[in-house]
Structures are given as structure tokens and as C-alpha cells.
Design an enzyme around this catalytic site. Structure first.
Site, PDB file in Angstrom:
ATOM      1  N   LYS A 343     -25.845   0.151 -38.230  1.00 37.62           N
ATOM      2  CA  LYS A 343     -25.142  -1.207 -37.789  1.00 37.62           C
ATOM      3  C   LYS A 343     -25.449  -2.531 -38.858  1.00 37.62           C
ATOM      4  O   LYS A 343     -24.537  -3.070 -39.274  1.00 37.62           O
ATOM      5  CB  LYS A 343     -25.942  -1.797 -36.414  1.00 37.62           C
ATOM      6  CG  LYS A 343     -25.135  -0.811 -35.149  1.00 37.62           C
ATOM      7  CD  LYS A 343     -26.015  -1.373 -33.899  1.00 37.62           C
ATOM      8  CE  LYS A 343     -25.565  -0.776 -32.690  1.00 37.62           C
ATOM      9  NZ  LYS A 343     -24.244  -1.394 -32.298  1.00 37.62           N
ATOM     10  N   ARG A 351     -17.052  -7.035 -33.872  1.00 38.21           N
ATOM     11  CA  ARG A 351     -16.947  -6.826 -32.697  1.00 38.21           C
ATOM     12  C   ARG A 351     -15.636  -7.142 -32.273  1.00 38.21           C
ATOM     13  O   ARG A 351     -14.685  -8.011 -32.548  1.00 38.21           O
ATOM     14  CB  ARG A 351     -17.853  -7.682 -31.908  1.00 38.21           C
ATOM     15  CG  ARG A 351     -19.368  -7.136 -32.087  1.00 38.21           C
ATOM     16  CD  ARG A 351     -19.782  -6.037 -31.064  1.00 38.21           C
ATOM     17  NE  ARG A 351     -21.224  -5.550 -31.080  1.00 38.21           N
ATOM     18  CZ  ARG A 351     -21.877  -4.776 -30.296  1.00 38.21           C
ATOM     19  NH1 ARG A 351     -21.221  -4.128 -29.292  1.00 38.21           N
ATOM     20  NH2 ARG A 351     -23.149  -4.455 -30.558  1.00 38.21           N
ATOM     21  N   HIS A 404     -25.532  -7.927 -32.057  1.00 44.10           N
ATOM     22  CA  HIS A 404     -25.610  -6.945 -33.158  1.00 44.10           C
ATOM     23  C   HIS A 404     -24.531  -6.216 -33.653  1.00 44.10           C
ATOM     24  O   HIS A 404     -23.638  -6.013 -32.722  1.00 44.10           O
ATOM     25  CB  HIS A 404     -26.846  -6.050 -32.802  1.00 44.10           C
ATOM     26  CG  HIS A 404     -26.737  -4.964 -31.596  1.00 44.10           C
ATOM     27  ND1 HIS A 404     -25.968  -4.162 -31.397  1.00 44.10           N
ATOM     28  CD2 HIS A 404     -27.399  -5.467 -30.535  1.00 44.10           C
ATOM     29  CE1 HIS A 404     -25.843  -3.684 -29.942  1.00 44.10           C
ATOM     30  NE2 HIS A 404     -26.750  -4.596 -29.529  1.00 44.10           N
ATOM     31  N   GLY A 410     -24.669   1.605 -29.504  1.00 40.25           N
ATOM     32  CA  GLY A 410     -26.140   1.858 -29.353  1.00 40.25           C
ATOM     33  C   GLY A 410     -26.051   2.741 -28.112  1.00 40.25           C
ATOM     34  O   GLY A 410     -27.095   3.941 -28.025  1.00 40.25           O
ATOM     35  N   HIS A 411     -25.390   2.557 -27.024  1.00 43.39           N
ATOM     36  CA  HIS A 411     -25.126   3.415 -25.691  1.00 43.39           C
ATOM     37  C   HIS A 411     -25.096   4.728 -26.135  1.00 43.39           C
ATOM     38  O   HIS A 411     -25.446   5.776 -25.649  1.00 43.39           O
ATOM     39  CB  HIS A 411     -24.310   2.852 -24.708  1.00 43.39           C
ATOM     40  CG  HIS A 411     -25.199   1.837 -23.759  1.00 43.39           C
ATOM     41  ND1 HIS A 411     -25.680   0.603 -23.874  1.00 43.39           N
ATOM     42  CD2 HIS A 411     -25.620   2.075 -22.614  1.00 43.39           C
ATOM     43  CE1 HIS A 411     -26.248  -0.105 -23.202  1.00 43.39           C
ATOM     44  NE2 HIS A 411     -26.094   0.676 -22.172  1.00 43.39           N
ATOM     45  N   ARG A 470     -18.928   1.307 -22.082  1.00 42.35           N
ATOM     46  CA  ARG A 470     -19.034   0.077 -23.007  1.00 42.35           C
ATOM     47  C   ARG A 470     -17.804  -0.545 -23.516  1.00 42.35           C
ATOM     48  O   ARG A 470     -17.762  -1.705 -23.690  1.00 42.35           O
ATOM     49  CB  ARG A 470     -20.227   0.338 -24.119  1.00 42.35           C
ATOM     50  CG  ARG A 470     -21.563   0.615 -23.704  1.00 42.35           C
ATOM     51  CD  ARG A 470     -22.343  -0.703 -22.921  1.00 42.35           C
ATOM     52  NE  ARG A 470     -22.918  -1.390 -24.154  1.00 42.35           N
ATOM     53  CZ  ARG A 470     -23.476  -2.532 -23.946  1.00 42.35           C
ATOM     54  NH1 ARG A 470     -23.617  -2.950 -22.771  1.00 42.35           N
ATOM     55  NH2 ARG A 470     -23.835  -3.304 -24.879  1.00 42.35           N
ATOM     56  N   HIS A 476     -17.202  -2.840 -27.288  1.00 42.85           N
ATOM     57  CA  HIS A 476     -17.340  -1.833 -28.327  1.00 42.85           C
ATOM     58  C   HIS A 476     -15.863  -1.212 -28.658  1.00 42.85           C
ATOM     59  O   HIS A 476     -15.070  -1.320 -27.512  1.00 42.85           O
ATOM     60  CB  HIS A 476     -18.247  -0.267 -27.966  1.00 42.85           C
ATOM     61  CG  HIS A 476     -19.508  -0.720 -28.321  1.00 42.85           C
ATOM     62  ND1 HIS A 476     -19.968  -0.679 -30.039  1.00 42.85           N
ATOM     63  CD2 HIS A 476     -20.727  -0.896 -27.936  1.00 42.85           C
ATOM     64  CE1 HIS A 476     -21.278  -0.943 -30.027  1.00 42.85           C
ATOM     65  NE2 HIS A 476     -21.756  -1.023 -28.631  1.00 42.85           N
TER      66      HIS A 476
END
Length: 522
Positions: A343, A351, A404, A410-411, A470, A476
Site C-alpha cells: 500500500k 481510492r 491508507h 486489507g480485508h 468492502r 475498494h
């Protein structure tokens, strides 16, 4: 008497000497085990990282993450602030991170996480991802079109996908895009059955959500937890007005809290799923899955477990419940560290909420950007504009996306890592007993009757639900999740490699099916 005492002292001394000798041997063997594990990880080659070139291509950094830094009235990040941000990333000095200018009260989330070291598994710098889609690409356009449709269909129950007109419109537009990477039917089109799926084995069998999201689970012996959740109220969308959107890009706090449904429910819509993956702790959903799996009969345990065939022993600290639960947590950390390195240190991908903000400015004539025609002509974008008065992406969360960068998720990295550990310990072909599905109002569970649901298929489905949930929230991109799942899987494999050679038991290795369908033994 004295002779007996002397003999006792000699025996005690001999025993003590034996203990010291054994301790020295054990200490040396323990040391060598750590050295061998470290040497194995050290000799693995560093892969080549992929870059999409957006950060260098666009001086205004429109293809790069810049949330919570100061932005101008057109949502363009302050050049000096971004340079300070990049400088901290390049030096890695903690004091340089403290010098990054912020636009409001919100802070960057853990930008130094990818600079630390792990003592088990691979170093987080030992993984690479392909380049994410570029700002002006057809793939990037297709991914935002999908996110618009996810937002527009958040309140439609999954059980109604086959008959809903808006779902059919979403599937039709995605089918016609120049470069849409989601799963398709054997005939090549996207149908409601494939819509918003990840394309993993088992995903389209049974209900949209995994059985591990519905089953009651034991939390210790004295408590059983029912999986009814407080979810966001229908129609609770955010960042649909430009002033609110700009304030959030600058790090302001949300103007209004999340509106919650007053009644806890079993999850039955995209908004419900987005609610689950909003406030969960890192490996919560996979801890729940592990607790459900551990109460199943022994036949659900993977056949390679050395205690499955023992007539005198059962697993506990190794190959038992505590071991499995510990590795689920450890895998989540490995997946997150690998994701955070990518990241911040590598990609810094924009994003979706920011990208859609630039589209809004382009479509309203305030500033021109190089968007692909698939996005400029999208029905989904038009439908969002009709409903909300802007082309901004309706977000499921008041704060929008986290502070971030986007790539990878991340998930999804946690999902890939934790799912891999669970596949390693449990029998993937085992059929889950008494499967269920939610009622349309989510107030009760009903029996599911249809093709058998297996541990492996429902774990794949769970990984996809968590990852792509997400996307349904708007935070995302599809490619974030696809690559995040694979990254987490790779991190878990390297973690299991460190463990697999250190057991005392006669163990043939972990065997499981990867997301791509191949079988591996570690």
C-alpha cells in the site's frame, strides 16, 4: 546412613548433570530450528514489483492516494504536502512521518507497518503484486462502473437477484464493458448468478453469503453467539454531495453518524454485508469460522492431522483448537503486513471515492481528466447522478474509505491468509450439516435445500464475501480484492512453511486447494 546419603547425593548430581546436558542439547536444537527457518526464508528471491506509472505520469497525483493531506477546491492534493509524504516513505525515518502535513483531524493509518520485521514466515517485502489498473484504462473504468452498480443495489436482498430489474441492468452493462475482469457465465456474459462475485470455487453454490456468516458459534463452553448484527439502515449513503466529499478528502470528521437499523438481523443485502466488514476486528470473521468448524465431528478435520488416526492421543497445543486459533490470528498479521508494505511503499493507489470525485468534476465541466469512454458513457454513472445529483460514488460509511492507500485490500489480504490456514487444518470436501439461509427480512433462518455445501467451498465463499464486501461499501476496487486474496494466501503459505518442519509428531504436511484450484502440500 552416611553411605546412603552419599549415594543419594551422587544420584541427584548425576540427574542434575543429565538435565544440564539435555538442556544444552535442546537449546542447540531449538537454535538450529530457528536458523534453518530463517535461512529458508532468506534464500527466497525477491520478486519484481509491478507499477502502473500513474504517480509519475500525473503531476497533480490524481492516480495516487492522498486522503487526509490538504487539497484545493478541486480535490487536488497540495504538491508540497504530497512530496513530504513521499519523502517520509523513501527515508523510513519516524521523524519524517511526523512532519507530514494533514488537512484535518484524521490521521494516516499505520504507514510504517510495512517497515517492521516478522520472526515467523516471510518478510513482508518478499511479496510482489502486478501493477494495478492505470487511471485512464478500460479496466479502471470498468471497476468504477461496477462500484456504482454495487452502490445502487445495496438494499436489494441477495435472494431477489435473479428477478430484480436493477440487478439485471447491472449485469447487462458489465457484460458489455471493454475490460471487465469479474466472473462470467460459460456463455461469456455476466448474469445475476455471477454478479459481484469473486470467481472462487464454490461461490455460486447455495446462498450468496457463506454458512460461516449464519451459523451460531460457541464462545467458550458457557456462551453461544447468534449471528444477528446491527446493520446500517436502508438508504444510508454518504459523500454524495461535493462539499462533504471535499471535506472528507481533507481529513475532516464525518458530518453525521451512521444510521443503524433498530433491529438486529441475519445478513441479507449488500448493505448488511458492508456493515459487517465495517466494524469487525481484523480476523473476527475467520475466528468465528474456526469456532464453528471446531465443533464439527472429527471427520471435518483434515486427514493429514497426526491425531486423527491416533487411538491414545488428541491434539491440543499442536494440531488442536488452541493451535488452529493461534495460527488464524498469526496469519492475519502476516497478511496485513504484506498488504501494508504494498500500500504505502510500492503502489499508493487512489481510492474509488477520490477517482469518482474527479469524474464528477469532469462530467460537470469544472476540470478535464483522461477517463476511458466506458466510464464516460456508463448507465451506472447516469443512474447515480439522477438519484443523488452528483457523480460521486455513494459510500456506505460516513467517513468514506480508510486513510491508507487502496491496493491491495486489507480485508482481502486477511481473508486470503486466514482462509488458507483453515483449509490446511480442515477437510475441504466435508459437507456442512443443516445448511441455512436468511429470510427476506433477515429476522430468521430457514433451511437451505440444494446442492451440498462443503467446507472448502464455503471457506472460499467467506473469503470472497469479506473481500468484495468492502467493494460493496465503495472503499475498494475489484483488483484490490483479487490480488489481496492471493497475497494473503501467499503470506499464509510462507507462514505454514516455517511451522511444518518443526513439529515433533509424525506429520506428512499441510495439503489444501489454493484459490486458483491447484493443490499444494507444505
Amino acid at each position: 546412613m552416611e553411605t546412603n546419603k552419599a549415594g543419594a547425593r551422587e544420584a541427584e548430581s548425576a540427574a542434575y548433570s543429565f538435565t544440564l546436558s539435555s538442556a544444552d542439547t535442546r537449546r542447540e536444537r531449538a537454535y538450529q530450528a530457528r536458523v534453518e527457518a530463517a535461512a529458508f526464508q532468506r534464500k527466497q528471491p525477491y520478486p519484481k514489483q509491478g507499477y502502473n506509472g500513474d504517480e509519475q505520469k500525473y503531476p497533480e497525483k490524481i492516480g495516487s492516494f492522498s486522503k487526509v493531506l490538504p487539497h484545493n477546491e478541486l480535490g487536488v492534493v497540495d504538491a508540497s504536502a504530497y512530496q513530504t509524504f513521499k519523502h517520509a516513505i523513501s527515508t523510513g525515518r519516524p521523524e519524517d512521518y511526523e512532519a507530514i502535513p494533514l488537512g484535518g483531524k484524521a490521521k494516516l493509518v499505520n504507514p510504517q507497518a510495512g517497515l517492521g520485521y516478522d520472526l515467523v514466515g516471510a518478510d513482508c517485502h518478499h511479496f510482489a503484486l502486478p501493477a494495478p489498473p492505470a487511471f485512464d484504462s478500460a479496466q479502471m473504468a470498468g471497476e468504477l462502473v461496477e462500484l456504482y452498480w454495487r452502490a445502487l443495489t445495496r438494499d436489494i436482498p441477495f435472494a431477489e437477484y435473479e428477478t430484480n430489474a436493477l440487478v439485471a441492468a447491472a449485469a447487462k452493462e458489465l457484460s458489455a464493458l471493454t475490460d471487465y475482469r469479474g466472473p462470467r457465465s460459460p456463455q461469456g456474459s455476466v448474469t445475476p448468478k455471477e454478479l459481484f462475485r469473486g470467481g472462487l470455487a464454490g461461490e455460486t453454490t447455495g446462498p450468496f453469503l457463506s454458512q460461516f456468516i449464519y451459523g451460531d458459534f460457541p464462545y467458550g463452553g458457557a456462551l453461544t453467539v447468534q449471528q444477528k448484527y446491527r446493520v446500517a439502515a436502508s438508504g444510508s449513503d454518504h459523500l454524495t454531495q461535493y462539499d462533504e466529499w471535499l471535506a472528507i478528502q481533507n481529513g475532516s470528521q464525518p458530518q453525521s453518524p451512521q444510521k443503524l437499523d433498530a433491529t438486529p438481523r441475519y445478513l441479507r443485502t449488500g448493505r448488511d454485508l458492508a456493515s459487517l466488514v465495517h466494524t469487525d476486528f481484523s480476523y473476527q470473521i475467520f475466528l468465528t469460522a474456526a469456532l464453528i468448524l471446531l465443533r464439527l465431528p472429527q471427520e471435518a478435520i483434515d486427514r493429514s492431522n497426526p491425531y486423527v488416526h491416533s487411538s491414545t492421543q488428541a491434539g491440543f497445543a499442536t494440531f488442536g483448537g488452541p493451535h488452529i486459533l493461534e495460527l488464524v490470528a498469526a496469519a492475519s498479521k502476516s497478511g496485513l503486513a504484506a498488504a501494508w508494505y504494498q500500500k504505502f511503499q510500492v503502489h499508493r493507489r487512489v481510492r474509488p471515492e477520490a477517482y469518482a470525485g474527479y469524474l464528477h468534476l469532469h462530467k460537470t465541466g469544472r476540470k478535464a481528466y483522461p477517463f476511458h469512454n466506458d466510464l464516460l458513457q456508463s448507465r451506472a454513472a447516469t443512474e447515480v447522478s439522477k438519484k443523488f445529483g452528483t457523480y460521486l460514488l455513494p459510500m456506505a460509511y460516513p467517513e468514506g474509505c480508510p486513510a491508507h492507500p487502496s491496493y491491495p485490500g486489507g480485508h482481502s489480504s486477511i481473508a486470503g491468509a486466514c482462509t488458507t490456514v483453515l483449509k490446511a487444518f480442515f477437510h475441504e470436501s466435508y459437507e456442512l450439516p443443516r445448511p441455512v439461509q436468511p429470510s427476506k427480512d433477515g429476522l430468521s433462518l430457514e433451511p437451505y435445500t440444494g446442492p451440498a455445501l462443503t467446507i472448502g467451498g464455503e471457506l472460499n465463499k467467506l473469503a470472497a464475501n469479506v473481500a468484495y464486501g468492502r467493494d460493496t461499501a465503495g472503499v475498494h476496487w475489484r483488483s484490490d480484492e483479487e490480488e489481496g486474496l492471493k497475497l494473503g494466501e501467499a503470506a499464509a503459505i510462507r507462514l505454514l512453511q516455517d511451522y511444518s518442519s518443526q513439529f515433533h509428531e509424525a506429520f506428512s504436511g499441510f495439503t489444501f486447494t489454493k484459490f486458483d484450484g491447484t493443490t499444494v502440500t507444505i
